[in-house]
Design an enzyme around this catalytic site. Sequence first.
Site, short mmCIF file in Angstrom:
data_model
loop_
_atom_site.label_atom_id
_atom_site.label_comp_id
_atom_site.label_asym_id
_atom_site.label_seq_id
_atom_site.Cartn_x
_atom_site.Cartn_y
_atom_site.Cartn_z
N THR A 180 0.90 -1.13 0.00
CA THR A 180 0.00 0.00 0.00
C THR A 180 0.94 1.18 0.00
OG1 THR A 180 -2.26 -0.01 0.89
CG2 THR A 180 -0.67 0.98 2.27
N ARG A 208 -15.47 -5.48 0.50
CA ARG A 208 -14.63 -5.34 1.71
C ARG A 208 -14.05 -3.90 1.72
NH1 ARG A 208 -8.82 -4.43 2.66
NH2 ARG A 208 -8.46 -5.09 4.79
N VAL A 209 -14.08 -3.26 2.89
CA VAL A 209 -13.62 -1.87 3.00
C VAL A 209 -12.26 -1.84 3.70
CG1 VAL A 209 -14.13 0.40 3.97
CG2 VAL A 209 -15.97 -0.98 2.98
N SER A 210 -11.31 -1.16 3.06
CA SER A 210 -9.93 -1.06 3.58
C SER A 210 -9.82 0.02 4.65
CB SER A 210 -9.01 -0.72 2.42
OG SER A 210 -7.77 -0.30 2.90
N ASP A 211 -8.88 -0.16 5.57
CA ASP A 211 -8.58 0.88 6.56
C ASP A 211 -7.99 2.13 5.92
OD1 ASP A 211 -6.20 -0.93 6.08
OD2 ASP A 211 -5.29 0.82 7.03
N THR A 229 -0.15 0.67 7.22
CA THR A 229 -0.21 -0.36 6.19
C THR A 229 -0.14 -1.74 6.85
OG1 THR A 229 0.89 -1.29 4.25
CG2 THR A 229 2.30 -0.13 5.82
N1 ASP Z 1 -4.10 -1.86 4.80
C1 ASP Z 1 -4.47 -2.27 3.46
C2 ASP Z 1 -5.78 -3.00 3.52
O1 ASP Z 1 -6.00 -3.80 4.38
C3 ASP Z 1 -3.49 -3.15 2.78
C4 ASP Z 1 -2.08 -2.72 2.87
O2 ASP Z 1 -1.71 -1.92 3.69
O3 ASP Z 1 -1.31 -3.23 2.08
O4 ASP Z 1 -6.58 -2.81 2.68
#
Ligand code: ASP
EC number: 3.4.19.5
Length: 318
Positions: A180, A208-211, A229
């Site tokens: 990310t 699905r919703v990302s942080d 991340t």
């Molecule tokens: N945090 C991100 C998610 O879960 C993925 C990532 O950081 O690579 O969508």
Amino acid sequence: MKSQVQPKLIIHGGAGSSLHGKGGLEAVRQTLHAIVEEVYALLLSGANASVAVVRGCQLLEDEPRFNAGTGSVLQSDGQIRMSASIMDGALGRFSGVINVSRVKNPIELAQFLQNSPDRVLSDYGAAELAREMQIPSYNALTDLRLQEWIQERQDNFKRTMAGVIAEPELLETSNAGRGTIGVVALDTYGKLAVGTSTGGKGFERIGRVSDSAMPAGNYATNYAAVSCTGIGEDIIDECLAPKIVIRVTDGLSLQESMQRSFAEAHDNKRDFGAIALDATGAIAWGKTCDVILAAFHDGDKIGDTLELAGGTQVGSIS
Ligand code: ASP
């Protein structure tokens, strides 16, 4: 406005398990350092923190190595859905897009929404906004990400996340990891901003919703700013970015705040990393996973965290 503060910058290209092979590490280092150099020059020229953050995110989104914009991972149905957000610490304002498709730079939509009464838009609404902004349709798919997805489908989607970076040799190693991107900046006026952009975990179910487009993964005030991340669900459960920022607001140093927050995360067996700046110019990074791909400019020189392998660690420069 009078410039008086030494600007600071830290960026990341994801976190996860080790980068196997020096070739991979050196290539990531070169990419991250070049972006730090360009964005730091922008800060030195007087750009405000939000402008620098958007530029940094665009550059990272355009780099197919990372899982955001071009080179985003595919979801379980073989589609790309991206999420991005920005928070301006001086304005105390968060905006973002969730699960947007067919745009080159999701961070530009998040930036536009900074000045909108409706500040977080999801899939259909984000697509409408892109049309209104006359952003050309763009296919963010790369061959490597497609190959990863095909391989993963053959294995019946066993992995919990896609690779931290796209490298052909990693296809063979089943190197589970994260990817990310994020940028945190302190400008010459002493203001902070943060931006985060992602293609998600990879292979996740639709919707699905990302942080990355939630305050949990991307948060800033006048005191501190943090981009996260890793496994989004873990970041949400720890409410990681606001937790670190609020501890600084309440008087802990950035280093102490990171140490306490990552010790808790370690005890809770979380799997993630974060980068941070505070208003005094302190720079910090932390992780419970193996590596965090971060690079920074401390005013004198560029540094990075690429060789910091091993479990939970926190580092800082004040
Ligand atoms: N945090 C991100 C998610 O879960 C993925 C990532 O950081 O690579 O969508």
